[in-house]
Design a protein around this motif. Structure first.
Motif, PDB file in Angstrom:
ATOM      1  N   ASP A  35       0.837  -1.203   0.000  1.00  7.20           N
ATOM      2  CA  ASP A  35       0.000   0.000   0.000  1.00  7.20           C
ATOM      3  C   ASP A  35       0.873   1.255   0.000  1.00  7.20           C
ATOM      4  OD1 ASP A  35      -2.127  -1.719   0.091  1.00  7.20           O
ATOM      5  OD2 ASP A  35      -2.558  -1.413   2.216  1.00  7.20           O
ATOM      6  N   GLU A  87       2.240   1.707  -3.423  1.00  3.02           N
ATOM      7  CA  GLU A  87       1.226   2.198  -4.357  1.00  3.02           C
ATOM      8  C   GLU A  87       1.036   3.700  -4.216  1.00  3.02           C
ATOM      9  OE1 GLU A  87      -3.603   1.791  -5.042  1.00  3.02           O
ATOM     10  OE2 GLU A  87      -2.489   0.036  -4.316  1.00  3.02           O
ATOM     11  N   VAL A  88       0.981   4.180  -2.980  1.00  3.45           N
ATOM     12  CA  VAL A  88       0.812   5.617  -2.737  1.00  3.45           C
ATOM     13  C   VAL A  88       2.030   6.391  -3.242  1.00  3.45           C
ATOM     14  CG1 VAL A  88       0.667   7.378  -0.930  1.00  3.45           C
ATOM     15  CG2 VAL A  88      -0.769   5.326  -0.803  1.00  3.45           C
ATOM     16  N   VAL A 101      -7.534   6.049  -5.204  1.00  7.11           N
ATOM     17  CA  VAL A 101      -7.055   5.264  -4.062  1.00  7.11           C
ATOM     18  C   VAL A 101      -8.222   4.498  -3.465  1.00  7.11           C
ATOM     19  CG1 VAL A 101      -6.004   5.383  -1.762  1.00  7.11           C
ATOM     20  CG2 VAL A 101      -5.233   6.940  -3.562  1.00  7.11           C
ATOM     21  N   VAL A 110      -6.397   1.212   0.831  1.00 10.26           N
ATOM     22  CA  VAL A 110      -5.107   1.904   0.733  1.00 10.26           C
ATOM     23  C   VAL A 110      -5.167   3.288   1.380  1.00 10.26           C
ATOM     24  CG1 VAL A 110      -3.353   2.742  -0.933  1.00 10.26           C
ATOM     25  CG2 VAL A 110      -4.541   0.602  -1.355  1.00 10.26           C
ATOM     26  N   LEU A 132      -2.254   6.291   2.550  1.00  9.35           N
ATOM     27  CA  LEU A 132      -2.210   7.641   1.990  1.00  9.35           C
ATOM     28  C   LEU A 132      -2.289   8.691   3.094  1.00  9.35           C
ATOM     29  CD1 LEU A 132      -2.408   9.698  -0.375  1.00  9.35           C
ATOM     30  CD2 LEU A 132      -4.883   9.350  -0.317  1.00  9.35           C
TER      31      LEU A 132
END
Length: 230
Positions: free
Chosen positions: A46, A49-50, A129, A133, A137
Motif C-alpha cells: 500500500d 502504491e501511494v 485510491v 489503501v 495515503l
C-alpha cells in the motif's frame, strides 16, 4: 435493542462513541486502561502504491501536504464546495500545500466542480485510491480538512490532525477522537439535530455560518503545530 439480553448503560448520551463502546468491553470483563490506541496495519504494498501515485503526479509524498475531503454520505453534512474552494485559495496565497483532494470514484464530479470554483492548484486523487489503501495515503498527510465523514475518523485514528466542519452532528459524540484536532461549527438552537434533511430556515445555517477564513486559520495553526513536532 428489543432483543438484547443484557444492556450496558451509559452514564450520559454526551460521550464519544469510542468511550461508549469501551463500556461494553468493560462489561465483558476486558480491563480498559489508559487512552485507546488505534493501530492500522499498513502494508508495504500500500505504501508503495501511494508513493508511485505521487511520483506519477509529480508531487513529493514526503513534503508536508494537506488532505481535503469535500464529501460526506449525508447531504446535510456537506460544507459547500464554494467554501472549500475559498479555503484552497487562502492556503495557496499563504504558501501552504500542496492540497490533495481525496474521495471515491463517485466524488469525481465534486472534484471537477471544485476545480471550476478555484484558480488554485490541487492534486485530485478522487477514485485513485481504494478504501483499503486510504490509511497508507492519509498517514503521510500533515493535516486533513474534512466534513464529518469516515475518512475523518481514519485520519484521526492515524494521529493526523484534523480540521473538521460539523453541521447537524455532534463532535462530542462522533467528532475526531483524541487531542490536537479542531472542530468548526456554528451555535444555532436546532443543532445538533442528527437529521439527513434540514428543516431549519435558513437551510443548512449550521454549516453556512462556518466561514472559509475560520477553516483556513484553523488549518494554518494545525500545520504550524505539525511542523514544530516534525
Amino acid at each position: 435493542p428489543w432483543f438484547y439480553t443484557q444492556r450496558v448503560e451509559a452514564p450520559t448520551t454526551e460521550m464519544h462513541a469510542v468511550d461508549r463502546y469501551l463500556l461494553v468491553a468493560a462489561a465483558l470483563g476486558v480491563r480498559v486502561q489508559g487512552l485507546p490506541q488505534f493501530r492500522f496495519k499498513i502494508f508495504d504494498a500500500d505504501r508503495a502504491e501511494v508513493r508511485a501515485l505521487f511520483r506519477h503526479k509529480g508531487v513529493a509524498l514526503d513534503q508536508p501536504w494537506i488532505a481535503m475531503n469535500v464529501s460526506a454520505r449525508w447531504s446535510t453534512k456537506r460544507w459547500s464546495l464554494g467554501s472549500f474552494a475559498a479555503v484552497l485559495d487562502r492556503l495557496h496565497q499563504e504558501g501552504l500545500g500542496p492540497v490533495v483532494v481525496i474521495g471515491s470514484a463517485g466524488d469525481r464530479h465534486d472534484a471537477e466542480q471544485l476545480r471550476a470554483l478555484t484558480n488554485s492548484p490541487f492534486l485530485d486523487l478522487t477514485g485513485a485510491v481504494s478504501l483499503g489503501v486510504l490509511p497508507a495515503l492519509l498517514s503521510k498527510a500533515a493535516v486533513m480538512i474534512t466534513n464529518d465523514s469516515g475518512p475523518m475518523h481514519i485520519a484521526a485514528a492515524l494521529g493526523v490532525p484534523v480540521a473538521a466542519i460539523f453541521g447537524p452532528t455532534s463532535a462530542v459524540r462522533t467528532g475526531p477522537y483524541g487531542a490536537g484536532h479542531r472542530v468548526l461549527t456554528a451555535s444555532i438552537p436546532c443543532r445538533p439535530c442528527f437529521s439527513r434533511v434540514c428543516r431549519h430556515s435558513p437551510e443548512m445555517e449550521c454549516l453556512h455560518l462556518v466561514t472559509p477564513n475560520e477553516v483556513a486559520e484553523a488549518t494554518q495553526r494545525l500545520v504550524a503545530a505539525h511542523a514544530s513536532f516534525s
